[in-house]
Design a protein around this motif. Structure first.
Motif, PDB file in Angstrom:
ATOM      1  N   LEU A 101       6.775   2.404  -2.319  1.00  0.00           N
ATOM      2  CA  LEU A 101       5.498   2.756  -1.704  1.00  0.00           C
ATOM      3  C   LEU A 101       4.527   3.318  -2.736  1.00  0.00           C
ATOM      4  CD1 LEU A 101       4.317   2.634   1.178  1.00  0.00           C
ATOM      5  CD2 LEU A 101       4.754   5.088   1.332  1.00  0.00           C
ATOM      6  N   ARG A 102       5.060   3.974  -3.757  1.00  0.00           N
ATOM      7  CA  ARG A 102       4.191   4.566  -4.776  1.00  0.00           C
ATOM      8  C   ARG A 102       3.370   3.498  -5.496  1.00  0.00           C
ATOM      9  NH1 ARG A 102       7.340   7.452  -9.475  1.00  0.00           N
ATOM     10  NH2 ARG A 102       7.941   5.287  -9.762  1.00  0.00           N
ATOM     11  N   ASP A 103       3.987   2.335  -5.721  1.00  0.00           N
ATOM     12  CA  ASP A 103       3.302   1.233  -6.401  1.00  0.00           C
ATOM     13  C   ASP A 103       3.255   0.007  -5.506  1.00  0.00           C
ATOM     14  OD1 ASP A 103       5.245   2.372  -9.119  1.00  0.00           O
ATOM     15  OD2 ASP A 103       3.101   2.749  -8.848  1.00  0.00           O
ATOM     16  N   TRP A 104       2.946   0.223  -4.259  1.00  0.00           N
ATOM     17  CA  TRP A 104       3.148  -0.829  -3.272  1.00  0.00           C
ATOM     18  C   TRP A 104       2.270  -2.050  -3.481  1.00  0.00           C
ATOM     19  CZ3 TRP A 104      -0.220  -2.765   0.539  1.00  0.00           C
ATOM     20  CH2 TRP A 104      -1.452  -2.111   0.632  1.00  0.00           C
ATOM     21  N   THR A 105       1.169  -1.918  -4.161  1.00  0.00           N
ATOM     22  CA  THR A 105       0.291  -3.076  -4.355  1.00  0.00           C
ATOM     23  C   THR A 105       0.709  -3.940  -5.539  1.00  0.00           C
ATOM     24  OG1 THR A 105      -1.218  -1.766  -5.718  1.00  0.00           O
ATOM     25  CG2 THR A 105      -1.671  -1.883  -3.331  1.00  0.00           C
ATOM     26  N   ASP A 106       1.699  -3.493  -6.313  1.00  0.00           N
ATOM     27  CA  ASP A 106       2.158  -4.275  -7.459  1.00  0.00           C
ATOM     28  C   ASP A 106       3.207  -5.279  -7.000  1.00  0.00           C
ATOM     29  OD1 ASP A 106       3.334  -3.397 -10.822  1.00  0.00           O
ATOM     30  OD2 ASP A 106       3.033  -5.324  -9.819  1.00  0.00           O
ATOM     31  N   ALA A 107       2.812  -6.543  -6.930  1.00  0.00           N
ATOM     32  CA  ALA A 107       3.702  -7.591  -6.426  1.00  0.00           C
ATOM     33  C   ALA A 107       4.963  -7.742  -7.274  1.00  0.00           C
ATOM     34  CB  ALA A 107       2.950  -8.911  -6.357  1.00  0.00           C
ATOM     35  N   ARG A 108       4.887  -7.348  -8.538  1.00  0.00           N
ATOM     36  CA  ARG A 108       6.050  -7.500  -9.431  1.00  0.00           C
ATOM     37  C   ARG A 108       7.188  -6.563  -9.047  1.00  0.00           C
ATOM     38  NH1 ARG A 108       2.950  -6.173 -14.848  1.00  0.00           N
ATOM     39  NH2 ARG A 108       2.265  -4.526 -13.421  1.00  0.00           N
ATOM     40  N   GLY A 109       6.890  -5.553  -8.248  1.00  0.00           N
ATOM     41  CA  GLY A 109       7.917  -4.581  -7.900  1.00  0.00           C
ATOM     42  C   GLY A 109       8.809  -4.980  -6.743  1.00  0.00           C
ATOM     43  N   TYR A 110       8.571  -6.110  -6.121  1.00  0.00           N
ATOM     44  CA  TYR A 110       9.339  -6.526  -4.951  1.00  0.00           C
ATOM     45  C   TYR A 110      10.406  -7.532  -5.340  1.00  0.00           C
ATOM     46  CZ  TYR A 110       5.862  -4.046  -2.280  1.00  0.00           C
ATOM     47  OH  TYR A 110       5.054  -3.054  -1.780  1.00  0.00           O
ATOM     48  N   ARG A 111      11.587  -7.374  -4.757  1.00  0.00           N
ATOM     49  CA  ARG A 111      12.724  -8.209  -5.148  1.00  0.00           C
ATOM     50  C   ARG A 111      12.830  -9.499  -4.351  1.00  0.00           C
ATOM     51  NH1 ARG A 111      17.463  -3.856  -4.853  1.00  0.00           N
ATOM     52  NH2 ARG A 111      15.953  -2.703  -3.631  1.00  0.00           N
ATOM     53  N   SER A 112      12.297  -9.510  -3.146  1.00  0.00           N
ATOM     54  CA  SER A 112      12.450 -10.698  -2.307  1.00  0.00           C
ATOM     55  C   SER A 112      11.128 -11.028  -1.631  1.00  0.00           C
ATOM     56  CB  SER A 112      13.513 -10.467  -1.232  1.00  0.00           C
ATOM     57  OG  SER A 112      14.763 -10.195  -1.816  1.00  0.00           O
ATOM     58  N   TRP A 113      10.861 -12.316  -1.508  1.00  0.00           N
ATOM     59  CA  TRP A 113       9.626 -12.803  -0.897  1.00  0.00           C
ATOM     60  C   TRP A 113       9.931 -13.910   0.104  1.00  0.00           C
ATOM     61  CZ3 TRP A 113       4.672 -10.987  -1.969  1.00  0.00           C
ATOM     62  CH2 TRP A 113       4.577 -10.088  -3.038  1.00  0.00           C
ATOM     63  N   GLY A 114       9.133 -13.954   1.150  1.00  0.00           N
ATOM     64  CA  GLY A 114       9.214 -15.069   2.072  1.00  0.00           C
ATOM     65  C   GLY A 114       8.391 -16.237   1.572  1.00  0.00           C
ATOM     66  N   GLN A 115       8.375 -17.312   2.347  1.00  0.00           N
ATOM     67  CA  GLN A 115       7.685 -18.530   1.933  1.00  0.00           C
ATOM     68  C   GLN A 115       6.201 -18.513   2.298  1.00  0.00           C
ATOM     69  OE1 GLN A 115       9.359 -18.221   4.695  1.00  0.00           O
ATOM     70  NE2 GLN A 115       8.022 -19.127   6.252  1.00  0.00           N
ATOM     71  N   GLY A 116       5.807 -17.581   3.140  1.00  0.00           N
ATOM     72  CA  GLY A 116       4.411 -17.432   3.515  1.00  0.00           C
ATOM     73  C   GLY A 116       4.069 -18.110   4.831  1.00  0.00           C
ATOM     74  N   THR A 117       3.039 -17.604   5.473  1.00  0.00           N
ATOM     75  CA  THR A 117       2.511 -18.202   6.699  1.00  0.00           C
ATOM     76  C   THR A 117       0.985 -18.159   6.616  1.00  0.00           C
ATOM     77  OG1 THR A 117       2.595 -18.149   9.132  1.00  0.00           O
ATOM     78  CG2 THR A 117       2.578 -16.016   8.014  1.00  0.00           C
ATOM     79  N   GLN A 118       0.354 -19.279   6.937  1.00  0.00           N
ATOM     80  CA  GLN A 118      -1.096 -19.411   6.747  1.00  0.00           C
ATOM     81  C   GLN A 118      -1.868 -18.806   7.909  1.00  0.00           C
ATOM     82  OE1 GLN A 118      -2.858 -20.727   4.096  1.00  0.00           O
ATOM     83  NE2 GLN A 118      -4.734 -20.113   5.170  1.00  0.00           N
ATOM     84  N   VAL A 119      -2.896 -18.036   7.574  1.00  0.00           N
ATOM     85  CA  VAL A 119      -3.825 -17.492   8.555  1.00  0.00           C
ATOM     86  C   VAL A 119      -5.220 -18.002   8.205  1.00  0.00           C
ATOM     87  CG1 VAL A 119      -4.931 -15.398   9.421  1.00  0.00           C
ATOM     88  CG2 VAL A 119      -2.464 -15.431   9.011  1.00  0.00           C
ATOM     89  N   THR A 120      -5.865 -18.638   9.167  1.00  0.00           N
ATOM     90  CA  THR A 120      -7.214 -19.167   8.969  1.00  0.00           C
ATOM     91  C   THR A 120      -8.126 -18.617  10.053  1.00  0.00           C
ATOM     92  OG1 THR A 120      -6.332 -21.204   8.016  1.00  0.00           O
ATOM     93  CG2 THR A 120      -8.622 -21.238   8.760  1.00  0.00           C
ATOM     94  N   VAL A 121      -9.202 -17.952   9.640  1.00  0.00           N
ATOM     95  CA  VAL A 121     -10.155 -17.355  10.565  1.00  0.00           C
ATOM     96  C   VAL A 121     -11.499 -18.046  10.393  1.00  0.00           C
ATOM     97  CG1 VAL A 121     -11.227 -15.230  11.386  1.00  0.00           C
ATOM     98  CG2 VAL A 121      -8.954 -15.158  10.333  1.00  0.00           C
ATOM     99  N   SER A 122     -12.000 -18.651  11.457  1.00  0.00           N
ATOM    100  CA  SER A 122     -13.274 -19.368  11.394  1.00  0.00           C
ATOM    101  C   SER A 122     -14.396 -18.512  11.979  1.00  0.00           C
ATOM    102  CB  SER A 122     -13.168 -20.691  12.137  1.00  0.00           C
ATOM    103  OG  SER A 122     -12.802 -20.461  13.487  1.00  0.00           O
ATOM    104  N   SER A 123     -15.591 -18.735  11.469  1.00  0.00           N
ATOM    105  CA  SER A 123     -16.736 -17.939  11.932  1.00  0.00           C
ATOM    106  C   SER A 123     -17.401 -18.559  13.144  1.00  0.00           C
ATOM    107  CB  SER A 123     -17.756 -17.811  10.804  1.00  0.00           C
ATOM    108  OG  SER A 123     -18.167 -19.085  10.367  1.00  0.00           O
TER     109      SER A 123
END
Length: 123
Positions: A101-123
């Motif tokens: 949590l101290r460096d939570w915005t540093d992506a390099r500090g995380y050991r596992s990642w998911g494949q991602g899910t797309q979010v699209t917001v239209s105006s």
């Protein structure tokens, strides 16, 4: 080995809501931090929200008051409730495990990642 799996993305109009889910198979909820990141085309991956084993949460300024991170009681799933969505929220959203949590915005500090899910917001 933790293997997060995201779901719940989709296309919505501005002002709408989505709830992302991240299944955490094999994860031991100890002293680590879990987080949601997002990455828009041509931009760097950025931290959206994080929560640690003590229940402490933090959010990016751009989503404060609109997004909420939570876990289920068994600590086997993580969620991101997204309200009042804006076109600027459009991105691929990723679940990450094993950070701090101290460096939570540093992506390099995380050991596992998911494949991602797309979010699209239209105006």
């Amino acid at each position: 080995q933790v293997q997060p799996v995201e779901s719940g993305g989709g296309s919505v109009q501005a002002g709408g809501s989505l709830r992302l889910s991240c299944l955490l198979s094999g994860y031991t909820y100890s002293t680590n931090c879990m987080a949601w990141f997002r990455q828009a085309p041509g931009k760097e991956r950025e931290g959206v929200a994080a929560k640690d084993s003590e229940g402490l949460t933090t959010y990016a300024d751009s989503v404060k008051g609109r997004f909420a991170i939570s876990f289920d009681n068994a600590m086997t799933a993580m969620y991101l409730q997204m309200n009042s969505l804006k076109p600027t929220d459009t991105a691929m959203y990723y679940c990450a495990a094993g950070g701090s949590l101290r460096d939570w915005t540093d992506a390099r500090g995380y050991r596992s990642w998911g494949q991602g899910t797309q979010v699209t917001v239209s105006s």
